[in-house]
Every structure is written in structure tokens, then in C-alpha cells.
Design an enzyme around this catalytic site. Structure first.
Site, short mmCIF file in Angstrom:
data_model
loop_
_atom_site.label_atom_id
_atom_site.label_comp_id
_atom_site.label_asym_id
_atom_site.label_seq_id
_atom_site.Cartn_x
_atom_site.Cartn_y
_atom_site.Cartn_z
CG HIS A 97 -2.12 -0.88 1.07
ND1 HIS A 97 -2.05 -2.24 1.30
CD2 HIS A 97 -3.39 -0.62 0.69
CE1 HIS A 97 -3.23 -2.77 1.08
NE2 HIS A 97 -4.07 -1.82 0.69
CE LYS A 126 -4.02 -0.48 4.78
NZ LYS A 126 -5.35 0.05 5.06
P1 NAD Z 1 -7.57 9.88 4.65
O1 NAD Z 1 -6.72 10.10 5.87
O2 NAD Z 1 -7.15 10.53 3.37
O3 NAD Z 1 -9.06 10.34 4.95
C1 NAD Z 1 -9.69 10.17 6.18
C2 NAD Z 1 -10.55 11.39 6.42
O4 NAD Z 1 -11.32 11.18 7.60
C3 NAD Z 1 -9.72 12.67 6.63
O5 NAD Z 1 -10.14 13.69 5.74
C4 NAD Z 1 -10.01 13.03 8.08
O6 NAD Z 1 -10.00 14.43 8.32
C5 NAD Z 1 -11.38 12.44 8.24
N1 NAD Z 1 -11.78 12.31 9.66
C6 NAD Z 1 -10.99 12.06 10.72
N2 NAD Z 1 -11.74 12.07 11.85
C7 NAD Z 1 -13.00 12.35 11.48
C8 NAD Z 1 -14.23 12.50 12.18
N3 NAD Z 1 -14.29 12.35 13.51
N4 NAD Z 1 -15.35 12.77 11.47
C9 NAD Z 1 -15.29 12.91 10.12
N5 NAD Z 1 -14.17 12.79 9.40
C10 NAD Z 1 -13.03 12.50 10.06
O7 NAD Z 1 -7.68 8.29 4.49
P2 NAD Z 1 -8.18 7.48 3.20
O8 NAD Z 1 -7.01 7.00 2.45
O9 NAD Z 1 -9.25 8.23 2.51
O10 NAD Z 1 -8.80 6.19 3.93
C11 NAD Z 1 -9.88 6.30 4.83
C12 NAD Z 1 -10.23 4.93 5.37
O11 NAD Z 1 -10.72 4.11 4.30
C13 NAD Z 1 -9.04 4.16 5.96
O12 NAD Z 1 -9.49 3.44 7.10
C14 NAD Z 1 -8.64 3.22 4.84
O13 NAD Z 1 -7.96 2.07 5.31
C15 NAD Z 1 -10.00 2.88 4.29
N6 NAD Z 1 -10.01 2.37 2.91
C16 NAD Z 1 -10.86 1.34 2.67
C17 NAD Z 1 -11.00 0.85 1.39
C18 NAD Z 1 -11.99 -0.25 1.16
O14 NAD Z 1 -12.18 -0.67 0.00
N7 NAD Z 1 -12.67 -0.72 2.20
C19 NAD Z 1 -10.25 1.40 0.35
C20 NAD Z 1 -9.38 2.44 0.63
C21 NAD Z 1 -9.29 2.94 1.92
#
Ligand code: NAD
Length: 251
Positions: free
Chosen positions: A136, A140
């Protein structure tokens, strides 16, 4: 879209809007999103008007998943969770919410990744050993990936059903801690790679008598998750209770 300012939130907001019948109406995040894509911005899920929301999609971080689950249960709105790294207590709260509304949680919404998990489970009974390498991007925060854990548990389950026993670990001396990766159960080892330039990739390596099989999946772009999220949104809007993964939705 909770986590609407994040990497996934922004990619999903932009691309879900292009799908017939879907409108991303609100981006919820603790920080202001770079792009709104026609949606309104809210700092907290509690500021949302339930009458204007059918389904909440959460790609944020584990604590906010619990708030999303509470809000969705209270207002009887479907919830799709992509956020990974939830602990047992947080998972229990999600399950609790699912007694009141439809909740789907998946470690991976990419159709190719889900199919590769399925193929890995199919191959699992036929090989002596299997190891998983998940790769990744370098921002991450959790390891190993949720996808690799799901893949490992599906492999282990398929091996158990087939009565296949993994031979004992051959390594007797580890000179650098972690060199053999982590045992995710039943001898299925996971190795996590974090590098700039990567998105989400996984290799499942099977080894048997005189042959090997590698199942590799690559998400080159976050757009790879859009179709699976759209399928999940339609599903939770109509289906109460808890559903794990989208595998059963793409038969
Ligand atoms: P990122 O850090 O870019 O985005 C996370 C966002 O959540 C940020 O903008 C942050 O400010 C926000 N956040 C934090 N606390 C918050 C709160 N209390 N309320 C609202 N928003 C809040 O991360 P990302 O790369 O976008 O990934 C996000 C999540 O999705 C991770 O857990 C990642 O592992 C997961 N993910 C899952 C898949 C899937 O297919 N299931 C795919 C990619 C990423």
C-alpha cells in the site's frame, strides 16, 4: 460521505455522482474538503438533516465510524463502512447499530480484489503453503491491510473445511525480527509493504509439490472502489441487518 475531505472521500464523492440514481449530498469531515462536487460540507454527522440523507458512506477513521453507526441507527439510515482498523469494541458498536438499520462493512470494495479473495479461497485446499504480500501507499496508518486479513481468514476457513493442515513453520532462527511476516492464523503469513507511489495491491502466493500459483490484484486508482461502493449503497438502502463484504452481492 463521512471522511469526505480524505483521499477516498474525495474520489468517491466525485465518481459516485456520475452513477445514475446516486447523489452525494453531504461531505462530513473534521477538516474542510478540497472539492465539494456539488455537496454541502458539515463538520459533524450530527449536523445532517436525516430527511435529506438515504445512506451514509464512511471512509474516515475508526472513532467516527462509531458516530456514524449511532446516527444511522437512530435515524434508520443505511450505512456503508469502508474504514478499516476498527477494534473489537468498535466492531461491536457497529453490530449493535445493525439491529436497527442496514449496515455493510467491507475491507475492500474493489470488484477485482473481492474476486481475488474468492479465487484464493478456491485454491487454498490444493497447496501446502500460502503467504500474502500486501502493498500500500506510505500514508496508510494500519497494518496489515483489512483485505489481507479477510483473505487470510477465507484461506484458513477453506483449508479447515478441506481438512488441509499447514506444515510446521520451517524457520528455526530469526536474525531480524519480523522477517517471516505475521502469522494471521493457521500458518497464513502476511507481509506488509508501504511505499510511495503505490495505491493498494496484494499477492497471494501458493506453493505446492513442484508448482506455485500467484494471485495478484492491483488497484491503480481509487476509482476502483466506486462500483463496489455503489452496489453496497443500493443494498443497505433496502436490506436491514449486518452484512460483511460485497462478495455475496456480486454472484
Ligand atoms: P484519509 O486520511 O485521506 O481520509 C480520512 C478522512 O477522515 C480525513 O479527511 C479526516 O480528516 C477524516 N476524519 C478524521 N476524523 C473524522 C471524524 N471524527 N469525522 C469525520 N471525518 C473525520 O484516508 P483514506 O485514504 O481516505 O482512507 C480512509 C479509510 O478508508 C481508511 O481506514 C482506509 O484504510 C480505508 N479504505 C478502505 C478501502 C476499502 O475498499 N474498504 C479502500 C481504501 C481505503
Amino acid at each position: 460521505m463521512v471522511g469526505g475531505a480524505g483521499r477516498m472521500g474525495q474520489a468517491l464523492a466525485e465518481n459516485l455522482n456520475l452513477i445514475d440514481g446516486l447523489v452525494v449530498s453531504a461531505l462530513v469531515d473534521v477538516r474542510e474538503p478540497g472539492h465539494l462536487f456539488g455537496a454541502s460540507y458539515f463538520e459533524s454527522i450530527d449536523a445532517l438533516k436525516p430527511s435529506e440523507i438515504d445512506v451514509v458512506v464512511d471512509f474516515s477513521q475508526p472513532d467516527s465510524v462509531v458516530s456514524s453507526a449511532r446516527w444511522c441507527a437512530q435515524h434508520r439510515r443505511g450505512l456503508v463502512i469502508g474504514t478499516t482498523g476498527l477494534d473489537e469494541g468498535q466492531r461491536a458498536q457497529v453490530q449493535e447499530a445493525a439491529t436497527a438499520t442496514g449496515v455493510l462493512m467491507a475491507a475492500n470494495f474493489s470488484l477485482g480484489a473481492v474476486l481475488s479473495e474468492r479465487f484464493a479461497a478456491m485454491a487454498a485446499p490444493y497447496f501446502d503453503r500460502v503467504e500474502i504480500i500486501e502493498l500500500h501507499h506510505d500514508r496508510k496508518v494500519d497494518a496489515p491491510s483489512g483485505t489481507s486479513l479477510t483473505t487470510a481468514s477465507r484461506i484458513a476457513a477453506a483449508r479447515r473445511v478441506a481438512g488441509r493442515v499447514t506444515p510446521a513453520e520451517p524457520t528455526r532462527r530469526v536474525t531480524v525480527e519480523g522477517a517471516r511476516g505475521a502469522d494471521a492464523g493457521d500458518g497464513v503469513r502476511i507481509h506488509s509493504v508501504r511505499l510511495p507511489g503505490l495505491v493498494a495491491h496484494q499477492e497471494v502466493l501458493f506453493g505446492g509439490a513442484g508448482e506455485g500459483l500467484t494471485i495478484r490484484h492491483d488497484s491503480y486508482d481509487r476509482v476502483s472502489f466506486v462500483q463496489g461502493v455503489a452496489i453496497a449503497v443500493a443494498f443497505v438502502d433496502e436490506t436491514p441487518g449486518f452484512t460483511w463484504g460485497i462478495d455475496g452481492l456480486i454472484v
